[in-house]
Each structure stands twice: as structure tokens, then as C-alpha cells.
Design a protein around this motif. Sequence first.
Motif, PDB file in Angstrom:
ATOM      1  N   LEU A 157      31.777  42.360  34.838  1.00 42.29           N
ATOM      2  CA  LEU A 157      33.230  42.174  35.163  1.00 42.29           C
ATOM      3  C   LEU A 157      33.789  43.444  34.799  1.00 42.29           C
ATOM      4  O   LEU A 157      34.607  44.355  35.936  1.00 42.29           O
ATOM      5  CB  LEU A 157      33.757  41.072  34.580  1.00 42.29           C
ATOM      6  N   ASN A 158      33.409  44.018  33.670  1.00 39.68           N
ATOM      7  CA  ASN A 158      34.110  45.436  33.097  1.00 39.68           C
ATOM      8  C   ASN A 158      33.812  46.501  33.959  1.00 39.68           C
ATOM      9  O   ASN A 158      34.528  47.392  34.119  1.00 39.68           O
ATOM     10  CB  ASN A 158      33.889  45.566  31.588  1.00 39.68           C
ATOM     11  N   LYS A 159      32.548  46.311  34.477  1.00 38.22           N
ATOM     12  CA  LYS A 159      31.790  47.661  35.381  1.00 38.22           C
ATOM     13  C   LYS A 159      32.611  47.778  36.606  1.00 38.22           C
ATOM     14  O   LYS A 159      32.634  48.610  37.429  1.00 38.22           O
ATOM     15  CB  LYS A 159      30.609  47.575  35.469  1.00 38.22           C
ATOM     16  N   LEU A 160      33.138  46.554  37.204  1.00 41.11           N
ATOM     17  CA  LEU A 160      33.928  46.613  38.657  1.00 41.11           C
ATOM     18  C   LEU A 160      35.260  47.497  38.392  1.00 41.11           C
ATOM     19  O   LEU A 160      36.172  47.187  37.677  1.00 41.11           O
ATOM     20  CB  LEU A 160      34.379  45.181  38.886  1.00 41.11           C
ATOM     21  N   ASN A 161      35.252  48.379  39.450  1.00 37.41           N
ATOM     22  CA  ASN A 161      36.244  49.256  39.532  1.00 37.41           C
ATOM     23  C   ASN A 161      37.315  48.517  40.117  1.00 37.41           C
ATOM     24  O   ASN A 161      38.733  48.830  40.146  1.00 37.41           O
ATOM     25  CB  ASN A 161      35.964  50.607  40.096  1.00 37.41           C
ATOM     26  N   ASN A 162      37.116  47.785  40.791  1.00 39.06           N
ATOM     27  CA  ASN A 162      38.228  46.954  41.958  1.00 39.06           C
ATOM     28  C   ASN A 162      38.706  45.798  40.855  1.00 39.06           C
ATOM     29  O   ASN A 162      37.996  44.815  40.903  1.00 39.06           O
ATOM     30  CB  ASN A 162      37.600  46.689  43.276  1.00 39.06           C
ATOM     31  N   TYR A 173      39.572  40.099  39.010  1.00 35.58           N
ATOM     32  CA  TYR A 173      40.442  39.126  38.828  1.00 35.58           C
ATOM     33  C   TYR A 173      39.939  37.736  39.914  1.00 35.58           C
ATOM     34  O   TYR A 173      40.452  36.596  39.589  1.00 35.58           O
ATOM     35  CB  TYR A 173      41.753  39.514  38.915  1.00 35.58           C
ATOM     36  N   GLY A 174      39.609  38.161  41.044  1.00 38.14           N
ATOM     37  CA  GLY A 174      39.497  37.283  41.921  1.00 38.14           C
ATOM     38  C   GLY A 174      38.283  36.337  41.562  1.00 38.14           C
ATOM     39  O   GLY A 174      37.929  35.199  41.887  1.00 38.14           O
ATOM     40  N   LEU A 175      37.030  36.947  41.066  1.00 44.38           N
ATOM     41  CA  LEU A 175      35.944  36.328  40.632  1.00 44.38           C
ATOM     42  C   LEU A 175      36.487  35.401  39.426  1.00 44.38           C
ATOM     43  O   LEU A 175      35.933  34.192  39.251  1.00 44.38           O
ATOM     44  CB  LEU A 175      34.888  37.106  40.134  1.00 44.38           C
ATOM     45  N   ILE A 176      37.257  36.028  38.376  1.00 44.55           N
ATOM     46  CA  ILE A 176      37.617  35.018  37.474  1.00 44.55           C
ATOM     47  C   ILE A 176      38.426  33.845  38.066  1.00 44.55           C
ATOM     48  O   ILE A 176      38.465  32.713  37.394  1.00 44.55           O
ATOM     49  CB  ILE A 176      38.625  35.887  36.345  1.00 44.55           C
ATOM     50  N   LEU A 177      39.331  34.116  38.874  1.00 47.95           N
ATOM     51  CA  LEU A 177      40.184  33.053  39.310  1.00 47.95           C
ATOM     52  C   LEU A 177      39.174  31.897  40.171  1.00 47.95           C
ATOM     53  O   LEU A 177      39.388  30.657  39.973  1.00 47.95           O
ATOM     54  CB  LEU A 177      41.101  33.483  40.455  1.00 47.95           C
TER      55      LEU A 177
END
Length: 407
Positions: free
Chosen positions: A267-272, A277-281
Amino acid sequence: MKLKILIIVFFIVSFLFLRLYQIDRRVNFSMDQGLFALRSLQIFQNKELTLIGPPASPIVHTHQFFQGPLIYYSMIFILGISKWNPLISSYVLVGLNLISLWFLFAAIKTLFGKKIAELSLVVYIFLPASINFSNFLWNPNFLLILLPVFLWFLSKSIKSNKIKWFLGAGVMAGICLQFHFQFTLILFLTLIFFIYKKIKWHEIIVFLIGIIAGYSPLLVFDLRNNFYNIKTIFEWLRFGGDEKFNFHIYYFLAFIPLISIVAGMILNKLNNKFIQYGLILILIIYSFFTKYTETEAFGMPKDWSYSELEKTSKIVEQMGTNFNVVNLLSGDTRFYSLRYLLTKDQKNPRNVDSYQSADELFVVSYDMEEKTLNNPVWEISSFGKAEIKNKWELNKKVNLYELVKSK
């Protein structure tokens, strides 16, 4: 600052809600929990000192090897402060899981930084496996509490290179190994990590000494019993078990914190940020939805929960004299979960080998009267010719029958 506090409060409340929502309908208190709780109560009442815990599930050449005694002593502690009530113990266990979050956060922050620690913790809080195995007493579940503490000692060891932290990490590793042998894989990965980080050999040796100390009760048991446990483990590794091996997710519970760390890194590597936050949601919504709509107790027989178990216990306590108990809902025919509730309330059923000596059998069954009476399980057939004296409807699917000997 206020927003940060609100976010922290949200995650703590979410953590507790997901694990404690309708806990009386969702907690798993079945065969293993009943067996372990009974033995823990016996150890406490008899003031015993034991070097072994419950047997592991694999059987090799009719032998089983044992896990560590800290399983029993941990259950004595948690059940003891819960007044020996399994439901209250679930609250205590969830509380200990909440405390372990600090150790997990501190360890990840030390090794990988604050951002990855925050993301990893969010994943860990809402992972279904982390939720499902955190609110009932069972030896693999303790690893969800203990592994973060081990990782904390490990992070202190790597950053400080002080002998005391390597010793502490080793002791925690030995303790974790007492609770389940799946931790052997974590030990293997830890040693590889030590070699990769070029940790000094004398520090690794101190770590290994710590493992021996943490695992020492079982080593003492082996020294006193011709290395029974070690020999049985090696036999199992060499020949395999007598029964077919089945994969279960709880064999890898110790990896849940590690999986959370990897997920946090990804998740930290994702630049977008939108994707992040969408994946976390999505994970948060999925966790709340599944727990809110859950209709079956995790790990319990269908149409059966702790509420019905407790209701059954109260009926048997009032009606039983010289009696025994039978469960036809699952393989736990000797009904160790009910046996524990009755024993702690000093309403003891007859022993598991004395069904024929009882005057009454209390049988929980999905079936109607005739089929229950003629069930071929030994616990009923050994009782002899019987008739139904009383019947209670525990819910729409499950009945409790009182069987007495026919005149």
C-alpha cells in the motif's frame, strides 16, 4: 490533532466492535475449548505443576506429541480473572489483542517506518482471519497476541545490537513455540533474516539460548521421559500422520501480522492515494458487512451458539442427578464444552467412560425423538434401552432430550 485523535478512536472502536459484536451468538466454545478449559480448571483446583500442554492434532503410529504447558496456565489466568466464564474471557482476550497492537506498531515503526506501521495496523485490524481468531480461547489464537511482542523484541535486537534484546526475542520465540508448532516456520525465517542482516554469531547463539529457555518445560519433560516428544515429532516428520493432512487457515495464524506488514508495504508503494485509500475502504466495508450480517457462530456447529450452550447448561443443572451428556451436533459426542460449564458450576456429569452407569442422558440433537433414541454412537448405545422423559426446544433446529432407562 483532533482529527488524528478521532481517527485513532475510530480504529480502536472498530477493532472492539468487529470482535465483540453479539459475542454471545458468535464466540466459539466447542470441543477443544471445553477440553482445554476442563484441564486448566483441574490444574488450578489441584494446584498442579505440569510440563506439557494439550496433545497436538497429528497422530503418528497411535502416538501424539505435546504442546507447551503455558497454554493451560494462560487459560487459567484469563479464565480465572473472568470468574471461569468463557464469555467474559472473550472480552479479556480481545483486550489483550488490543494491547498487542502497540507492540506490533512499535516493531513495524522501528524496522520500516511510521507510514508502513500505520498502514499495516489498519490492514491487521480489519483482516477477517485476525478478527475471527481473536475472541475465543484456543492455543493458536494466542499467537496473535504473542507474535507482536516477539516482533517488538526482534526490532529492538536488530536496531540496538544489545544482547539482552536477542535473549528476550529468543525467550519469546520459545514461548510462542509452546503454543503451536507453526511458529517453527517463523523461527526459520528469523534465522534467514539474521544471516541476511549479518547479525553476529554470538548474538544468534544468545537468541538460540533464549529459545531453549522459553521452550524449557517441554525439554525437561523429554529429559524425564526418554525424549518421547522429540522422538514422536521426528517420527511424524519422517512418516507423516496416521490420518490424511488437511489444510486449515489456523495453521498459519502466526503469519497474519507478517502478512499485514507486507500489505502495508505494498500500500505504501502505491503512488495513487485514491487507489490506496480505496483499497483500505473496501477492506473496512467488507469487514463490517460480513460481521454485521453473520448468522452462524465461527467454528461452532450449524444452528448452535454459546447462547444455546449456556441455556442447555442451566436446564441440566436443574434437572440432572446421576447423569451424563451427549452432543449429536458434531464430533464432540462427549460434549466437552457443556461438560466444562457444568463442572465449573459444581454440577459434575459422570466420567466420559461411564455412560452405562448414568441414570439420565441429556442429549442435544437435530433429530426427532425416535432417531435420537436409536442413534448408534457409543455414548447412547452403551446407556442401554432408553425412553425420552423430557424434551426442550433450544431453537427451531435443535432440541435437548432427557433420556432415562426403560423400565
